[in-house]
Write an enzyme that holds these catalytic residues in place. Structure first.
Site, PDB file in Angstrom:
ATOM      1  N   ARG A  48     -13.696  14.846  -2.360  1.00  0.00           N
ATOM      2  CA  ARG A  48     -13.481  13.507  -1.807  1.00  0.00           C
ATOM      3  C   ARG A  48     -12.132  13.015  -2.304  1.00  0.00           C
ATOM      4  NH1 ARG A  48     -12.456  11.489  -6.014  1.00  0.00           N
ATOM      5  NH2 ARG A  48     -12.225   9.491  -4.998  1.00  0.00           N
ATOM      6  N   ALA A  83      -8.706  10.762  -0.529  1.00  0.00           N
ATOM      7  CA  ALA A  83      -7.941  10.988   0.692  1.00  0.00           C
ATOM      8  C   ALA A  83      -7.064  12.252   0.641  1.00  0.00           C
ATOM      9  CB  ALA A  83      -7.081   9.761   0.984  1.00  0.00           C
ATOM     10  N   ARG A 109     -15.036  13.245   8.066  1.00  0.00           N
ATOM     11  CA  ARG A 109     -15.120  11.851   7.567  1.00  0.00           C
ATOM     12  C   ARG A 109     -14.136  11.030   8.415  1.00  0.00           C
ATOM     13  NH1 ARG A 109     -15.049  10.752   1.299  1.00  0.00           N
ATOM     14  NH2 ARG A 109     -15.960   8.795   2.022  1.00  0.00           N
ATOM     15  N   ASP A 112      -6.918   4.871   1.610  1.00  0.00           N
ATOM     16  CA  ASP A 112      -7.380   5.923   2.522  1.00  0.00           C
ATOM     17  C   ASP A 112      -6.650   5.882   3.857  1.00  0.00           C
ATOM     18  OD1 ASP A 112      -9.777   5.421   0.571  1.00  0.00           O
ATOM     19  OD2 ASP A 112      -9.959   7.440   1.397  1.00  0.00           O
TER      20      ASP A 112
HETATM   21  O1  MRU Z   1     -15.166   7.884  -0.529  1.00  0.00           O
HETATM   22  P1  MRU Z   1     -14.083   8.471  -1.387  1.00  0.00           P
HETATM   23  O2  MRU Z   1     -14.516   8.746  -2.782  1.00  0.00           O
HETATM   24  O3  MRU Z   1     -13.423   9.658  -0.735  1.00  0.00           O
HETATM   25  O4  MRU Z   1     -13.019   7.309  -1.446  1.00  0.00           O
HETATM   26  C1  MRU Z   1     -11.834   7.489  -2.162  1.00  0.00           C
HETATM   27  C2  MRU Z   1     -11.030   6.267  -2.257  1.00  0.00           C
HETATM   28  O5  MRU Z   1     -11.318   5.236  -1.701  1.00  0.00           O
HETATM   29  C3  MRU Z   1      -9.751   6.390  -3.018  1.00  0.00           C
HETATM   30  O6  MRU Z   1      -9.411   5.180  -3.608  1.00  0.00           O
HETATM   31  C4  MRU Z   1      -8.693   6.808  -2.012  1.00  0.00           C
HETATM   32  O7  MRU Z   1      -9.002   8.046  -1.428  1.00  0.00           O
HETATM   33  C5  MRU Z   1      -7.359   6.818  -2.529  1.00  0.00           C
HETATM   34  S1  MRU Z   1      -6.987   8.214  -3.544  1.00  0.00           S
HETATM   35  C6  MRU Z   1      -6.005   9.275  -2.687  1.00  0.00           C
END
Ligand code: MRU
Length: 354
Positions: A49, A51, A87, A238
């Protein structure tokens, strides 16, 4: 030690090993991905997980697809749509799949080209993360200098460290760099319900690197800000629209509101690959992922005997709604920290990056 580990690696026989983030901080389980379908599953169930890392794993997913269909670009393209939609919110995922498709469209050696392009995407992310760290840390020093402070308290939400973007993260990159420069930095870590990426992942990363931090319940930030205990907020993102609206983990918006009310600067750190130049109004145009309500009802952790368990914390048959992200409007953001510099969160400044 941060920067020396990535949450995935290509094995000698060309499979992709990923660190299963669902079991951190208690267990370091490795899952092996051998096909495009394995990648779809690992992204959807959040084995991987964040981004940036989703984009990297998707790129390697395209390589795995190329291994499955080495002579058939059209089949590969069809299958890639499953990865692309595994996703909906983090734009790096679509960006990486599209870039890989572009590379492979005319390729005569899809397997080798896919492997090389996925590695190139990763190498670029490493450079981006490093640049964000240096620029963001200069900003930290600037804030400390202006306020004549010898130490700094930074609040962050969710996990935007190396587990989310290689090799130093986005929001955590300036913090790692501050630690390297010997700055006295302390991080307030939002637990980040419902999946607790702050409490389990960010806290683990910071602990591994010896960086001072305190985990707080999600609702604590406003109180801390009212009492002058937060000097700045840095989150990841994201998806950021060309008008500067930021989609990030659910709860980010409320922190930005509290920050504005208390005159605490609110920064968002991201690589340029997280911009979505097609959209402007994030609230209307960004697809916000809704996940299983089980993530609201159930909580994972170890008991006093050290056994990993999942426990229910809500009444049986209670109804839950699980929105994974929210949108922070550009007007609440002090600036965006990118590898191209500090950018104002507005259309003019962002469009100039294209
Ligand atoms: O649902 P996730 O854990 O994938 O969400 C991640 C986030 O919201 C992070 O803050 C986001 O990806 C930024 S890090 C590159």
């Amino acid at each position: 030690m941060h920067g020396n580990y990535r949450p995935f690696r290509l094995t000698d026989n060309g499979d992709l090993e990923v660190l299963d983030q669902r079991y951190l901080p208690f267990e370091k389980r490795i899952r092996t991905l051998k096909s495009g379908a394995d990648v779809v599953a690992a992204i959807s169930d959040m084995t991987v997980r964040g981004a940036g890392v989703i984009g990297n794993v998707a790129a390697f997913g395209m390589y795995l697809l190329a291994r499955e269909f080495p002579q058939d670009f059209h089949r590969l393209e069809r299958e890639s749509m499953r990865i692309r939609s595994s996703r909906p919110t983090a734009v790096n995922l679509m960006w990486a799949v599209d870039r890989m498709l572009e590379k492979l469209r005319q390729s005569r050696q899809m397997v080798a080209d896919a492997r090389a392009e996925a590695i190139a995407i990763c190498d670029e992310d490493v450079a981006r993360s490093e640049a964000i760290g240096v620029l963001g840390c200069d900003l930290i020093e600037h804030i400390m200098h202006n306020h004549k402070r010898k130490h700094i308290n930074i609040l962050t939400h969710c996990n935007a460290g190396w587990l989310a973007i290689i090799d130093n993260g986005s929001a955590l990159a300036p913090i790692y760099e501050a630690h390297r420069r010997g700055i006295d930095v302390h991080v307030w870590v939002d637990e980040t319900r419902p999946r607790n990426q702050g409490a389990s992942l960010t806290a683990w990363e910071l602990q591994e690197s010896g960086i001072a931090h305190t985990i707080i319940a999600d609702n604590t930030g406003g109180h801390l800000m009212q009492h002058g205990k937060v000097d700045m907020v840095i989150t990841g993102a994201d998806r950021v629209t060309r008008c500067g609206d930021v989609a990030n983990k659910i709860g980010t918006y409320l922190k930005a509101l509290a920050a504005q009310d208390n005159h605490v600067p609110f920064y968002v750190a991201l690589p340029l690959s997280t911009f979505d130049f097609q959209s402007c109004n994030g609230i209307n145009e960004i697809d916000i992922e809704r996940r299983s309500e089980d993530e609201i009802h159930m909580i994972r952790g170890i008991d006093r005997q050290g056994t990993l368990r999942e426990l229910r914390i809500t009444p049986h048959h209670a109804k839950g709604a699980n929105y994974a992200f929210d949108v922070t409007p550009a007007r609440l953001i002090t600036a965006l920290i990118t590898e191209a510099g500090l950018i104002d969160a507005n259309e003019k400044a962002i469009k100039a990056l294209q």
